[in-house]
Design a protein around this motif. Structure first.
Motif, PDB file in Angstrom:
ATOM      1  N   ALA A 117      -6.117   3.511 -10.125  1.00 14.17           N
ATOM      2  CA  ALA A 117      -6.336   3.029  -8.756  1.00 14.17           C
ATOM      3  C   ALA A 117      -5.265   2.017  -8.355  1.00 14.17           C
ATOM      4  O   ALA A 117      -4.780   2.037  -7.216  1.00 14.17           O
ATOM      5  CB  ALA A 117      -7.724   2.409  -8.639  1.00 14.17           C
ATOM      6  N   ALA A 118      -4.888   1.137  -9.281  1.00 14.58           N
ATOM      7  CA  ALA A 118      -3.870   0.131  -8.956  1.00 14.58           C
ATOM      8  C   ALA A 118      -2.540   0.795  -8.644  1.00 14.58           C
ATOM      9  O   ALA A 118      -1.825   0.368  -7.730  1.00 14.58           O
ATOM     10  CB  ALA A 118      -3.717  -0.855 -10.113  1.00 14.58           C
ATOM     11  N   SER A 119      -2.204   1.862  -9.388  1.00 14.01           N
ATOM     12  CA  SER A 119      -0.897   2.464  -9.144  1.00 14.01           C
ATOM     13  C   SER A 119      -0.879   3.191  -7.797  1.00 14.01           C
ATOM     14  O   SER A 119       0.159   3.248  -7.132  1.00 14.01           O
ATOM     15  CB  SER A 119      -0.509   3.400 -10.287  1.00 14.01           C
ATOM     16  N   LYS A 120      -2.048   3.690  -7.359  1.00 15.24           N
ATOM     17  CA  LYS A 120      -2.115   4.269  -6.004  1.00 15.24           C
ATOM     18  C   LYS A 120      -1.863   3.201  -4.961  1.00 15.24           C
ATOM     19  O   LYS A 120      -1.161   3.408  -3.970  1.00 15.24           O
ATOM     20  CB  LYS A 120      -3.494   4.895  -5.775  1.00 15.24           C
ATOM     21  N   MET A 121      -2.460   2.060  -5.180  1.00 19.28           N
ATOM     22  CA  MET A 121      -2.294   0.918  -4.275  1.00 19.28           C
ATOM     23  C   MET A 121      -0.823   0.490  -4.209  1.00 19.28           C
ATOM     24  O   MET A 121      -0.289   0.241  -3.117  1.00 19.28           O
ATOM     25  CB  MET A 121      -3.151  -0.214  -4.849  1.00 19.28           C
ATOM     26  N   VAL A 122      -0.185   0.427  -5.380  1.00 14.90           N
ATOM     27  CA  VAL A 122       1.217   0.017  -5.417  1.00 14.90           C
ATOM     28  C   VAL A 122       2.081   0.998  -4.620  1.00 14.90           C
ATOM     29  O   VAL A 122       2.928   0.591  -3.811  1.00 14.90           O
ATOM     30  CB  VAL A 122       1.719  -0.085  -6.881  1.00 14.90           C
ATOM     31  N   SER A 123       1.848   2.301  -4.793  1.00 18.83           N
ATOM     32  CA  SER A 123       2.655   3.285  -4.063  1.00 18.83           C
ATOM     33  C   SER A 123       2.477   3.113  -2.560  1.00 18.83           C
ATOM     34  O   SER A 123       3.441   3.211  -1.797  1.00 18.83           O
ATOM     35  CB  SER A 123       2.240   4.725  -4.420  1.00 18.83           C
ATOM     36  N   GLU A 124       1.247   2.845  -2.138  1.00 20.01           N
ATOM     37  CA  GLU A 124       1.002   2.702  -0.707  1.00 20.01           C
ATOM     38  C   GLU A 124       1.727   1.471  -0.149  1.00 20.01           C
ATOM     39  O   GLU A 124       2.329   1.535   0.921  1.00 20.01           O
ATOM     40  CB  GLU A 124      -0.511   2.597  -0.446  1.00 20.01           C
ATOM     41  N   ILE A 125       1.671   0.370  -0.898  1.00 22.68           N
ATOM     42  CA  ILE A 125       2.353  -0.846  -0.431  1.00 22.68           C
ATOM     43  C   ILE A 125       3.872  -0.608  -0.383  1.00 22.68           C
ATOM     44  O   ILE A 125       4.547  -0.987   0.583  1.00 22.68           O
ATOM     45  CB  ILE A 125       1.997  -2.056  -1.320  1.00 22.68           C
ATOM     46  N   HIS A 126       4.406   0.059  -1.427  1.00 21.08           N
ATOM     47  CA  HIS A 126       5.826   0.449  -1.403  1.00 21.08           C
ATOM     48  C   HIS A 126       6.147   1.226  -0.138  1.00 21.08           C
ATOM     49  O   HIS A 126       7.139   0.963   0.525  1.00 21.08           O
ATOM     50  CB  HIS A 126       6.148   1.344  -2.611  1.00 21.08           C
ATOM     51  N   ARG A 127       5.296   2.214   0.173  1.00 23.19           N
ATOM     52  CA  ARG A 127       5.537   3.061   1.327  1.00 23.19           C
ATOM     53  C   ARG A 127       5.592   2.218   2.607  1.00 23.19           C
ATOM     54  O   ARG A 127       6.498   2.353   3.426  1.00 23.19           O
ATOM     55  CB  ARG A 127       4.412   4.106   1.450  1.00 23.19           C
ATOM     56  N   GLN A 128       4.628   1.293   2.730  1.00 24.07           N
ATOM     57  CA  GLN A 128       4.586   0.483   3.952  1.00 24.07           C
ATOM     58  C   GLN A 128       5.799  -0.435   4.050  1.00 24.07           C
ATOM     59  O   GLN A 128       6.381  -0.577   5.129  1.00 24.07           O
ATOM     60  CB  GLN A 128       3.295  -0.338   3.994  1.00 24.07           C
ATOM     61  N   PHE A 129       6.170  -1.059   2.931  1.00 27.64           N
ATOM     62  CA  PHE A 129       7.363  -1.914   2.959  1.00 27.64           C
ATOM     63  C   PHE A 129       8.583  -1.114   3.406  1.00 27.64           C
ATOM     64  O   PHE A 129       9.465  -1.622   4.098  1.00 27.64           O
ATOM     65  CB  PHE A 129       7.628  -2.505   1.558  1.00 27.64           C
ATOM     66  N   LYS A 130       8.622   0.153   2.997  1.00 31.27           N
ATOM     67  CA  LYS A 130       9.774   0.981   3.312  1.00 31.27           C
ATOM     68  C   LYS A 130       9.712   1.519   4.738  1.00 31.27           C
ATOM     69  O   LYS A 130      10.683   1.490   5.473  1.00 31.27           O
ATOM     70  CB  LYS A 130       9.854   2.145   2.312  1.00 31.27           C
ATOM     71  N   GLU A 131       8.528   2.007   5.142  1.00 28.39           N
ATOM     72  CA  GLU A 131       8.438   2.751   6.397  1.00 28.39           C
ATOM     73  C   GLU A 131       8.156   1.878   7.615  1.00 28.39           C
ATOM     74  O   GLU A 131       8.513   2.246   8.736  1.00 28.39           O
ATOM     75  CB  GLU A 131       7.370   3.846   6.269  1.00 28.39           C
ATOM     76  N   ILE A 132       7.417   0.754   7.432  1.00 31.60           N
ATOM     77  CA  ILE A 132       7.109  -0.090   8.589  1.00 31.60           C
ATOM     78  C   ILE A 132       8.257  -1.075   8.807  1.00 31.60           C
ATOM     79  O   ILE A 132       8.470  -2.002   8.023  1.00 31.60           O
ATOM     80  CB  ILE A 132       5.781  -0.845   8.388  1.00 31.60           C
TER      81      ILE A 132
END
Lengths: 666, 666
Positions: free
Chosen positions: B512-527
């Protein structure tokens, strides 16, 4: 002639064979002067450790000897002498195995240079086989003699003294050896590889000889004493159960009592053939050779046991039980191999990419998970054994598992010989090509080590269960009732002990390793020209430091294991002591599996990355994996293996204690 | 009027008090718009999680409800309704506590700004007290009503349905909440603090709200359900034991059956006074205020219980047993505090200097060691309780430990409210001075959390032992005999289950934590502009991801806990099931202590370094300590606490199952 005399005779013949094997190895060339010098240091370190360990032990053995002599209710001097003999047999097996292993290591290295891989493999394996044969033969010889004199229902309790002697040596050998090997390993690695940045087994590192000594004292002498204890414990438990079941077996009770020893004798013969057969398979591949040796021995054991059962007119179920025990051992070994290779280690390696924390979490999760399947195998094996042949069946299953100990222990002891050979090759600078051969043999040794550890735990568990049954009969307990609070209290106290001992073992490695690191630091600083290769390190100082530390640290956990059964037995009674044994076995087996498999998985996850995966050596993932490997070291080689001994020793002490408790407590 | 009616009435009055307290908090100003917005997000996240969790649970509850209705041997609909009511009570307590906690957090923050530390402390504590009172009152109210109708020897078994309902919710609340809170915490920290280098609770981090939600769903709802389960379980076990001891107690059996509820009622009143007394002590120091509240309640309980025993003409030993139980709870809490502060954490901090590996080894050693003392306390308490009042005494000791749950749970729930207040203060930018106040309150919360965790384990252990006794009586077992192989097999299988569940929980957090990390990475990159603070993160997406993951991951370990007793009971029989419960309790309690104390010690070792010792923040020692802290997170907040529930739930399921097993198996 009494046919029972054949049992010690076969044991004696085994001892002679071990000697022949030893002289064969000794006759091989020992390489150049530098190699002999290095090998001499390793052997000297190992022998110094053993001598000092045994002199610490001598006091302990003497005290227990006197306690038995003065406080036992009956068969005092007989049990006391049996205790001494059991201890002496274990010591002899250890010394003999060590001498052979430290003779074979340098000859393996030279064999790789002169005869290539097949010759090196043969020398390393035969070097280990001396230990294997010594364990099996000395066990059969010693126990066989005592059985010849005390093999009847009344006096068979004397044999538990022999088992207790073996267990006492085992505890200290495993603990002391385990603390030694890992503090030397961690200390040398931390100060050398990590801080000074010099390669593994580099002769400039003052701790590198201690590290190689550690392989011998931990993985040869420690492992040998562990397996020797299981071997003896399984037989003694079966004999004790048979002796107290004379009402069921009637006039045939003598046959039932002798049967475990007969199986062991057949197993010893089968092991000798297995070891010899290795020469046929050595040209195929090293792995095939070792596996074939094991399978040949197992099959011969099955055939022999089948005819033995037939000829003794024993129920055929006993054959099946023995077969099941042997298969349980193989299954647990294979499960250990699975958890320390394949998908679990890839998961840990993958987790290392996000850092040390996730590497540790994943490794711990793998370790925790790996407990279930082996325990289930033990459960099914125990159930089948009991279903087919009652409590006696549980003992015979353990005997069946351990009967081919001659060959399984040979494979186990092969590992550290190959490991040492690698170290000597490196230190003596024999060159890349030779190192490749020894590396390959060493890698095979890592696999056999994982299987061997699983086998050691499985045999310890089954032996402990058999000893537990033997205790309940010797203590004349018709019930160990968990609805009695005292039994639950015993269970909980027993459950705590493995945690305490594991914690002590872990902390001991930490303390001893940090002493080693300080000493290496001191030498790097004070000995001018050491790091440039112009001066010689003070190797003996390192060996001495880690020897003293290991011996000091092994005492407290050792005493816990011996004192607790006495304390609980006298304070809370026989039934609570039964509860304590059950609790200790439960916790002990599970912590052992958790630590052995977790530690092995971390180790191999690191090797998987080093093989070039996920960034390979030097990457961040590799750094994280090194952390896991370092945590895994005391797990798999110190705290974990101590559990095997702990549960057996506490059971054996209780078994010796049982008649006294029956007499003096209600 | 039947005096038994007073029991639910006192419970009902407690519920009303909880409401009054809630409205008092709600009437406080909620701060500026930004704070309200943040608090709204946290509350929404928490409520969404609870709603989705309960809808997953609804299906499970329905299936079990139908199973009870169709397959129970007698008292079908009554037990089924009791099961539903127990589940509903736990859900109500959880929702109510969460609403109060997410109301109090922002008001605590604003209180720190407007009234300083005393006001902030009061709001946070009263916010937690709503949960405390809800747990105690709803438990007494619900169980009191069922006792009114089914409080006789024949029908008392209906009450075990109520306990099973409470346990079922608890399992999923603890597991789901534990997975949620740690995967959000680890995920947000890894992606935010470690990788992006932004501070904790920074509003730019998309995972920070999920992290704050996690404090509530894990430490408020999860902890509350855990304690609620112990509270109900202890009472039901005592009542069941009393009901099946009518031969001993004769006509007085009714008094013995009612006694646990009477103690609980006295404890509730004592807790209310204790909570109120906190206002007197709040000016001295926050720690003094919380401690005094606890001690006032304990002393009042002792006084009240003394008179109750006198007036009911019950043996004075029952008073002593209750007192012992309460003291055992306090002792285990203090031991937990010792192992997570003082010399153990300094040792871990010291070991961090030589790197992450030694930090981990030392932390594991501390955790392993910390098992012994609390188990010894439990052992002594159990022995004394049984010595003074038989099996019933074990139940009453557990009730005595849990009677003042109103105030102990208040202190527990205070922690996450203070933690949240700190987060809101930071995110809303209230400034350094206010943050200092909330930090101080938060630090106190960490101490109370360690004590609370110890208390939760201790109460779970004592409750499980009481339930084990109740099971053996309900299953009409005169003996659970460890010399029977099936019982040993049960014991071993039981011992394995906690290892499996712990492993599942650890791996769940990792995934679950690694899913969370990927999502935060995505937001830092895309937003675009997110890291510069110019754009808003997609908070809800993070909350959604971790919610789904936690709910999915909780199912498998949850099913294991429910299915295993049924499987073993029907396959191997009642006695083997007893063995399984003993094995699971043994392993479960020890793993829980190992993980809770080890995890807490790692956490505080990091804080000790952060306080400026051994190089302070940013040093290599600190980096190593962060690794330990991260490993400790799933230990102490996910896998460890799940053990509490696991052992109680399996016992309760077995208790419900017992009459069926008696009927259908020999």
């Amino acid at each position: 002639m009494n046919p029972l005399l054949w049992l010690p005779i076969i044991g004696f013949l085994g001892i002679i064979l071990a000697f022949i094997l030893y002289f064969y190895i000794k006759s091989r060339p020992a390489g150049n002067e530098k190699m002999q010098f290095i090998a001499g240091l390793i052997r000297k370190g190992a022998m110094v450790f053993l001598r000092r360990e045994y002199s610490v032990l001598f006091l302990f053995i003497l005290v227990v000897f006197l306690l038995i002599l003065f406080f036992l209710d009956a068969y005092r001097w007989q049990t006391a002498v049996a205790f001494l003999s059991g201890a002496a047999s274990s010591v002899l097996a250890g010394v003999f195995g060590m001498v052979a292993a430290t003779t074979a290591n340098v000859r393996t290295s030279w064999g790789a240079k002169t005869g290539g891989q097949p010759l090196a493999l043969r020398i390393a394996f035969f070097g280990g086989s001396v230990m294997g044969l010594a364990v099996a033969s000395l066990g059969l010889f010693g126990l066989g003699i005592f059985f010849y004199f005390f093999g009847n229902t009344a006096s068979a309790r004397v044999l538990s003294g022999f088992a207790m002697g073996a267990s006492s040596i085992a505890l200290f050998a495993r603990l002391g050896g385990g603390i030694y090997t890992k503090s030397a390993d961690v200390g040398a690695d931390l100060a050398g590889k990590v801080e000074a940045g010099i390669p593994e087994d580099d002769p400039r590192n003052p701790g590198v000889i201690a590290d190689n000594v550690g392989d011998n004292v931990g993985d040869v002498a420690g492992m040998g004493a562990d397996i020797f204890e299981s071997y003896i414990g399984a037989m003694v438990a079966s004999i004790t159960i048979a002796a107290s079941s004379s009402m069921i077996y009637g006039a045939a009770v003598g046959k039932y009592m002798a049967f475990p020893l007969i199986i062991a004798a057949i197993g010893l013969i089968a092991s000798v053939v297995g070891i010899a057969s290795m020469k046929i398979f050595e040209r195929i591949s090293p792995a095939a050779a070792l596996n074939s040796a094991t399978y040949v021995a197992s099959i011969l054991l099955f055939v022999g046991a089948f005819f033995a059962v037939k000829m003794l007119y024993l129920p055929m179920n006993l054959f099946w039980v023995m077969l099941i025990g042997n298969l349980v051992g193989i299954a647990i070994g294979l499960l250990a191999e699975f958890y320390t290779s394949g998908s679990p280690i890839r998961k840990i390696a993958q987790a290392s990419v996000s850092g040390a924390a996730t590497n540790i979490i994943t490794g711990l999760a793998v370790g925790l998970e790996s407990v279930a399947a082996p325990v289930l195998v033990i459960v099914v094996g125990t159930w089948l054994a009991h279903h087919l042949a009652g409590m006696y069946g549980i003992g015979i299953a353990a005997v069946g598992m351990l009967a081919t100990v001659g060959v399984t222990m040979s494979v186990d002891a092969y590992g550290p010989v190959a490991d040492n050979a690698g170290g000597i090759t490196e230190m003596a600078g024999l060159g890349e090509d030779i190192r490749k051969i020894t590396d390959k043999l060493d890698a095979l040794g890592n696999t056999t080590a994982a299987i061997g550890k699983g086998f050691a735990i499985g045999s310890a568990a089954l032996t402990a269960l058999a000893l537990f049954s033997a205790y309940s009969q010797a203590a004349k307990l018709s019930s160990i009732n968990l609805t009695e609070p005292l039994v639950v209290i015993g269970l909980l106290i027993g459950g705590v002990i493995p945690y305490l001992v594991a914690s002590m073992a872990m902390k001991a490695v930490g303390r001893a390793a940090s002493k080693m690191v300080s000493e290496i630091h001191r030498q790097f600083k004070e000995i001018v020209g050491l790091l440039e290769g112009k001066a010689k390190p003070d190797i003996e100082k390192c060996v001495d430091i880690v020897t003293s530390a290991a011996l000091r640290e092994m005492v407290l956990p050792g005493l816990v294991a011996v004192v607790m059964p006495v304390l609980i037995g006298f304070l809370l009674g026989r039934e609570a002591l039964g509860g304590m044994l059950a609790g200790a076995t439960l916790s002990g087996v599970m912590i052992a599996l958790f630590m052995a498999n977790g530690g092995g998985a971390w180790d191999n996850a690191k090797k998987y990355i080093e093989a070039g995966n996920l960034g390979g050596k030097g990457s961040d993932a590799h750094k994280a994996a090194v952390v896991g490997d370092t945590v895994g070291d005391p797990f798999k080689d110190t705290a974990g293996p101590s559990m095997n001994i702990l549960i057996k020793l506490m059971s054996v002490v209780s078994l010796v204690l049982a008649p006294i408790l029956v007499k003096f407590l209600r």
